[in-house]
Design an enzyme around this catalytic site. Structure first.
Site, PDB file in Angstrom:
ATOM      1  N   ASN A  37      -8.211  65.518  54.692  1.00 13.78           N
ATOM      2  CA  ASN A  37      -9.058  64.501  55.309  1.00 13.78           C
ATOM      3  C   ASN A  37      -8.328  63.732  56.411  1.00 13.78           C
ATOM      4  O   ASN A  37      -7.303  63.105  56.164  1.00 13.78           O
ATOM      5  CB  ASN A  37      -9.529  63.516  54.229  1.00 13.78           C
ATOM      6  CG  ASN A  37     -10.788  62.793  54.666  1.00 13.78           C
ATOM      7  OD1 ASN A  37     -11.331  63.035  55.724  1.00 13.78           O
ATOM      8  ND2 ASN A  37     -11.236  61.889  53.813  1.00 13.78           N
ATOM      9  N   HIS A 122     -18.527  57.541  40.640  1.00 15.47           N
ATOM     10  CA  HIS A 122     -18.021  56.387  41.400  1.00 15.47           C
ATOM     11  C   HIS A 122     -19.098  55.311  41.425  1.00 15.47           C
ATOM     12  O   HIS A 122     -20.094  55.439  42.123  1.00 15.47           O
ATOM     13  CB  HIS A 122     -17.715  56.804  42.839  1.00 15.47           C
ATOM     14  CG  HIS A 122     -16.442  57.547  42.988  1.00 15.47           C
ATOM     15  ND1 HIS A 122     -15.773  57.636  44.185  1.00 15.47           N
ATOM     16  CD2 HIS A 122     -15.699  58.243  42.108  1.00 15.47           C
ATOM     17  CE1 HIS A 122     -14.664  58.338  44.032  1.00 15.47           C
ATOM     18  NE2 HIS A 122     -14.595  58.727  42.786  1.00 15.47           N
ATOM     19  N   ARG A 147     -16.022  55.121  37.454  1.00 22.17           N
ATOM     20  CA  ARG A 147     -14.970  54.395  38.160  1.00 22.17           C
ATOM     21  C   ARG A 147     -15.601  53.138  38.741  1.00 22.17           C
ATOM     22  O   ARG A 147     -16.687  53.220  39.341  1.00 22.17           O
ATOM     23  CB  ARG A 147     -14.371  55.257  39.271  1.00 22.17           C
ATOM     24  CG  ARG A 147     -13.138  54.659  39.912  1.00 22.17           C
ATOM     25  CD  ARG A 147     -12.693  55.417  41.138  1.00 22.17           C
ATOM     26  NE  ARG A 147     -13.528  55.102  42.301  1.00 22.17           N
ATOM     27  CZ  ARG A 147     -13.189  55.430  43.544  1.00 22.17           C
ATOM     28  NH1 ARG A 147     -12.056  56.099  43.763  1.00 22.17           N
ATOM     29  NH2 ARG A 147     -13.964  55.114  44.562  1.00 22.17           N
ATOM     30  N   TYR A 159     -11.888  49.337  50.114  1.00 17.10           N
ATOM     31  CA  TYR A 159     -11.916  50.751  49.755  1.00 17.10           C
ATOM     32  C   TYR A 159     -12.888  50.993  48.605  1.00 17.10           C
ATOM     33  O   TYR A 159     -12.910  50.225  47.625  1.00 17.10           O
ATOM     34  CB  TYR A 159     -10.517  51.250  49.318  1.00 17.10           C
ATOM     35  CG  TYR A 159     -10.709  52.516  48.539  1.00 17.10           C
ATOM     36  CD1 TYR A 159     -10.664  52.522  47.146  1.00 17.10           C
ATOM     37  CD2 TYR A 159     -11.094  53.681  49.202  1.00 17.10           C
ATOM     38  CE1 TYR A 159     -10.954  53.663  46.438  1.00 17.10           C
ATOM     39  CE2 TYR A 159     -11.394  54.822  48.494  1.00 17.10           C
ATOM     40  CZ  TYR A 159     -11.331  54.814  47.109  1.00 17.10           C
ATOM     41  OH  TYR A 159     -11.641  55.937  46.420  1.00 17.10           O
ATOM     42  N   ASP A 222      -9.451  52.383  40.651  1.00 23.52           N
ATOM     43  CA  ASP A 222      -8.514  52.950  41.610  1.00 23.52           C
ATOM     44  C   ASP A 222      -7.856  51.836  42.416  1.00 23.52           C
ATOM     45  O   ASP A 222      -8.520  51.157  43.195  1.00 23.52           O
ATOM     46  CB  ASP A 222      -9.270  53.905  42.555  1.00 23.52           C
ATOM     47  CG  ASP A 222      -8.344  54.792  43.361  1.00 23.52           C
ATOM     48  OD1 ASP A 222      -8.814  55.804  43.894  1.00 23.52           O
ATOM     49  OD2 ASP A 222      -7.141  54.464  43.449  1.00 23.52           O
ATOM     50  N   HIS A 224      -5.651  52.323  44.577  1.00 24.95           N
ATOM     51  CA  HIS A 224      -5.503  52.946  45.897  1.00 24.95           C
ATOM     52  C   HIS A 224      -4.213  52.552  46.610  1.00 24.95           C
ATOM     53  O   HIS A 224      -4.218  52.225  47.811  1.00 24.95           O
ATOM     54  CB  HIS A 224      -6.722  52.621  46.769  1.00 24.95           C
ATOM     55  CG  HIS A 224      -7.213  53.812  47.531  1.00 24.95           C
ATOM     56  ND1 HIS A 224      -6.970  53.983  48.864  1.00 24.95           N
ATOM     57  CD2 HIS A 224      -7.907  54.891  47.133  1.00 24.95           C
ATOM     58  CE1 HIS A 224      -7.506  55.118  49.279  1.00 24.95           C
ATOM     59  NE2 HIS A 224      -8.085  55.695  48.253  1.00 24.95           N
ATOM     60  N   GLU A 248      -5.618  53.788  38.434  1.00 27.96           N
ATOM     61  CA  GLU A 248      -5.157  54.856  39.336  1.00 27.96           C
ATOM     62  C   GLU A 248      -4.407  54.295  40.530  1.00 27.96           C
ATOM     63  O   GLU A 248      -4.774  53.258  41.092  1.00 27.96           O
ATOM     64  CB  GLU A 248      -6.370  55.637  39.823  1.00 27.96           C
ATOM     65  CG  GLU A 248      -6.075  56.691  40.848  1.00 27.96           C
ATOM     66  CD  GLU A 248      -7.334  57.384  41.323  1.00 27.96           C
ATOM     67  OE1 GLU A 248      -8.401  57.191  40.708  1.00 27.96           O
ATOM     68  OE2 GLU A 248      -7.256  58.103  42.325  1.00 27.96           O
ATOM     69  N   GLU A 274      -2.952  61.949  43.778  1.00 29.02           N
ATOM     70  CA  GLU A 274      -3.871  62.625  44.706  1.00 29.02           C
ATOM     71  C   GLU A 274      -3.249  62.834  46.075  1.00 29.02           C
ATOM     72  O   GLU A 274      -3.677  63.718  46.811  1.00 29.02           O
ATOM     73  CB  GLU A 274      -5.183  61.868  44.831  1.00 29.02           C
ATOM     74  CG  GLU A 274      -5.100  60.566  45.557  1.00 29.02           C
ATOM     75  CD  GLU A 274      -6.449  59.895  45.670  1.00 29.02           C
ATOM     76  OE1 GLU A 274      -7.172  59.811  44.644  1.00 29.02           O
ATOM     77  OE2 GLU A 274      -6.808  59.478  46.782  1.00 29.02           O
ATOM     78  N   ARG A 295      -3.363  63.540  38.980  1.00 31.05           N
ATOM     79  CA  ARG A 295      -4.544  63.326  39.812  1.00 31.05           C
ATOM     80  C   ARG A 295      -4.726  64.332  40.948  1.00 31.05           C
ATOM     81  O   ARG A 295      -5.694  64.264  41.683  1.00 31.05           O
ATOM     82  CB  ARG A 295      -4.476  61.927  40.443  1.00 31.05           C
ATOM     83  CG  ARG A 295      -4.945  60.831  39.539  1.00 31.05           C
ATOM     84  CD  ARG A 295      -6.446  60.850  39.302  1.00 31.05           C
ATOM     85  NE  ARG A 295      -7.207  60.452  40.487  1.00 31.05           N
ATOM     86  CZ  ARG A 295      -8.340  61.039  40.867  1.00 31.05           C
ATOM     87  NH1 ARG A 295      -8.816  62.071  40.203  1.00 31.05           N
ATOM     88  NH2 ARG A 295      -8.984  60.615  41.946  1.00 31.05           N
ATOM     89  N   GLU A 351     -12.892  64.147  38.235  1.00 30.78           N
ATOM     90  CA  GLU A 351     -13.612  63.287  39.187  1.00 30.78           C
ATOM     91  C   GLU A 351     -14.755  64.075  39.791  1.00 30.78           C
ATOM     92  O   GLU A 351     -14.601  65.262  40.123  1.00 30.78           O
ATOM     93  CB  GLU A 351     -12.668  62.820  40.296  1.00 30.78           C
ATOM     94  CG  GLU A 351     -13.339  61.960  41.348  1.00 30.78           C
ATOM     95  CD  GLU A 351     -12.358  61.437  42.379  1.00 30.78           C
ATOM     96  OE1 GLU A 351     -11.232  61.946  42.439  1.00 30.78           O
ATOM     97  OE2 GLU A 351     -12.723  60.499  43.098  1.00 30.78           O
ATOM     98  N   TRP A 414      -3.851  51.851  52.660  1.00 31.56           N
ATOM     99  CA  TRP A 414      -5.326  51.755  52.624  1.00 31.56           C
ATOM    100  C   TRP A 414      -5.849  52.189  51.276  1.00 31.56           C
ATOM    101  O   TRP A 414      -5.320  53.139  50.675  1.00 31.56           O
ATOM    102  CB  TRP A 414      -5.934  52.660  53.704  1.00 31.56           C
ATOM    103  CG  TRP A 414      -7.429  52.732  53.576  1.00 31.56           C
ATOM    104  CD1 TRP A 414      -8.336  51.747  53.875  1.00 31.56           C
ATOM    105  CD2 TRP A 414      -8.187  53.820  53.054  1.00 31.56           C
ATOM    106  NE1 TRP A 414      -9.592  52.156  53.592  1.00 31.56           N
ATOM    107  CE2 TRP A 414      -9.541  53.424  53.084  1.00 31.56           C
ATOM    108  CE3 TRP A 414      -7.853  55.073  52.572  1.00 31.56           C
ATOM    109  CZ2 TRP A 414     -10.567  54.257  52.646  1.00 31.56           C
ATOM    110  CZ3 TRP A 414      -8.871  55.888  52.138  1.00 31.56           C
ATOM    111  CH2 TRP A 414     -10.198  55.488  52.184  1.00 31.56           C
TER     112      TRP A 414
HETATM  113  C1  CS2 Z   1     -10.026  58.326  46.212  1.00 28.03           C
HETATM  114  C2  CS2 Z   1     -10.342  59.298  47.316  1.00 28.03           C
HETATM  115  O1  CS2 Z   1     -11.423  59.661  44.892  1.00 28.03           O
HETATM  116  C3  CS2 Z   1     -10.423  58.918  44.882  1.00 28.03           C
HETATM  117  O2  CS2 Z   1      -9.748  58.648  43.892  1.00 28.03           O
HETATM  118  O3  CS2 Z   1      -8.699  57.897  46.183  1.00 28.03           O
HETATM  119  O4  CS2 Z   1     -11.706  59.164  47.605  1.00 28.03           O
HETATM  120  C4  CS2 Z   1      -9.574  59.108  48.603  1.00 28.03           C
HETATM  121  O5  CS2 Z   1      -9.824  57.817  49.116  1.00 28.03           O
HETATM  122  C5  CS2 Z   1     -10.023  60.155  49.595  1.00 28.03           C
HETATM  123  O6  CS2 Z   1      -9.891  61.410  48.993  1.00 28.03           O
HETATM  124  C6  CS2 Z   1      -9.161  60.090  50.834  1.00 28.03           C
HETATM  125  O7  CS2 Z   1      -9.533  61.137  51.701  1.00 28.03           O
HETATM  126 MG    MG Z   2      -7.918  57.747  44.234  1.00 29.10          MG
END
Ligand code: CS2
Ligand code: MG
Length: 414
Positions: A37, A122, A147, A159, A222, A224, A248, A274, A295, A351, A414
């Site tokens: 991404n 989500h 989530r 976010y 999350d 993040h 997370e 992730e 993750r 997820e 971010w």
């Molecule tokens: C996020 C993601 O799904 C999650 O846990 O951390 O949506 C992440 O923001 C995106 O994959 C970034 O491209």
């Molecule tokens: Mg995440």
């Protein structure tokens, strides 16, 4: 039999995706996902300009050998671009091998260890009323895990929370942004952040969620990557009464030792990875049992071969899977995760951000969702086919993930 062609397809049916198509001398087609991404073209170029020609003529059945050839043969190791490219080749070769045998891919990974895969949705909202409506909608659809992401008083956009969706409105939360008019972006949007305001606000949200939805609904959150280690420890401790399935990315995961501090202060389960792309990113976290869930997505971690090894390693330490499944992993990458999920012993949760209708028209999938659970399906291979003609009508359009800044202007995670 051998590999005849390896072509990279960059398209944007709903959002940007990078797909690898490998065809054997017998005409068997395998698909792989290399979507990264905001950096899609880098992964596509790595495949197109440095990998594709080396595959032609190779025996498609030699999956491990091809993986090692691409990993060690590049000399320069690891990194998100390299491992996304290797992942796409790996997925396509596994897809081909299972198709040639006429069996779903999970049968090659040891067969099914369960009948279905619990997933989490989500749920988000700028305020509690909107969040509550979102959670209720998912509970009514049969989800057993959600989530929770919330707006923060004083911040315009945060976010995981759509700034425009109306309460209860389903939206395809796509974190990467094109230009406001939908044309190619030339730079990221910038968002602001205030950790103290966030730390003050989040526990009260989880208290309300537990009061309204009871103790059984599995709740995740999350962070993040936004907190310092001690801030993460403080949040993990403050969330203990609300019995989360996981917190997370509480703090940037590349500082693996930082998770020791969180563990010292809290029993809230932790998930991270992730943004990782190899087992070495997890080595301390796993061997010291500093996390509870892995993750990564196969798309970002070298594919099925590498992901299976990583999860078998994690299993030794009592750590489970919680594979990444955002809309910026393609349905091919999602299917790879589901086949692994079904086969491994230490499955935790998956997820599930459903892709947009346009994405799913273009990537024809065979995995199915039913009241909170996914099943990869029993089509041969991964069970996903790309409609190249339809994909070709949606050209790549540059989009970037946001850049975050603290209120004083300092760049922040971010
Ligand atoms: C996020 C993601 O799904 C999650 O846990 O951390 O949506 C992440 O923001 C995106 O994959 C970034 O491209
Ligand atoms: Mg995440």
């Amino acid at each position: 039999m051998s590999i005849s062609t390896a072509d990279v397809i960059i398209a944007s049916p709903g959002r940007n995706f990078v797909t690898l198509k490998i065809v054997t001398s017998d005409g068997v087609v395998g698909w792989g996902d290399a979507t990264l991404n905001g950096r899609e073209l880098a992964a596509a170029s790595y495949l197109r300009d440095h990998v594709a020609s080396t595959l032609i003529g190779r025996d498609e059945d030699r999956i491990e050998d091809t993986w090692q050839y691409l990993y060690r043969g590049a000399y320069w190791r690891r990194g998100p671009v390299t491992m996304a490219a290797i992942a796409a080749v790996d997925m396509a070769l596994w897809d081909i091998k299972a198709k040639k045998l006429g069996i779903p891919l999970y049968q090659l990974l040891g067969g099914a260890s369960r009948d279905k895969l619990r997933v989490y949705a989500h749920a988000s909202g700028n305020d509690y009323a909107a969040l509550s409506q979102a959670i209720r909608g998912y509970v009514d659809e049969g989800y057993t895990a959600v989530r929770i992401q919330t707006g923060v008083p004083g911040l315009d956009s945060v976010y995981g929370v759509s700034a425009t969706a109306k309460p209860g409105e389903k939206y395809d939360y796509e974190p990467a942004h094109r230009a406001a008019d939908g044309s190619a972006a030339t730079r990221p949007v910038e968002e602001d952040w205030d950790t103290p305001a966030y730390l003050r606000h989040v526990p009260s949200i989880f208290e309300k969620v537990r009061e309204e939805f009871g103790p059984e609904l599995r709740l995740l959150h999350d962070g993040h990557h936004r907190m310092s280690p001690i801030e993460a420890a403080r949040l993990a401790k403050s969330l203990e009464p609300y019995d989360l399935l996981w917190l997370e990315d509480a703090t940037p995961g590349e500082d693996q030792e930082a998770f020791r501090l969180i563990r010292q202060h809290s029993t809230t389960p932790l998930a991270t990875g992730e943004v990782f792309n190899s087992v070495y990113d997890y080595q301390t976290l796993i061997t010291e049992r500093l996390i509870d869930y892995v993750r990564s997505a196969p798309t970002h971690t070298g594919g099925i071969t590498a992901m299976k090894k990583l999860l078998d390693f994690a299993d030794i330490y009592g750590i489970r899977s919680g594979l990444h499944g955002p809309t910026d992993v393609s349905p091919i990458g999602m299917a790879a995760a589901l086949h692994i999920d079904l086969a491994i012993h230490n499955f935790g949760i998956q997820e599930y951000m459903p892709h947009s209708d346009l994405t799913l028209e273009t990537f024809r999938t065979s995995y199915t969702f039913n009241r909170g659970f996914l099943y990869p399906g029993d089509n041969p291979g991964l069970g996903v086919e790309l409609d190249e003609e339809l994909a070709g009508r949606h050209p790549y359009t540059a989009a970037y993930l946001p850049v975050n800044r603290l209120l004083d202007g300092t760049v922040h995670d971010w």
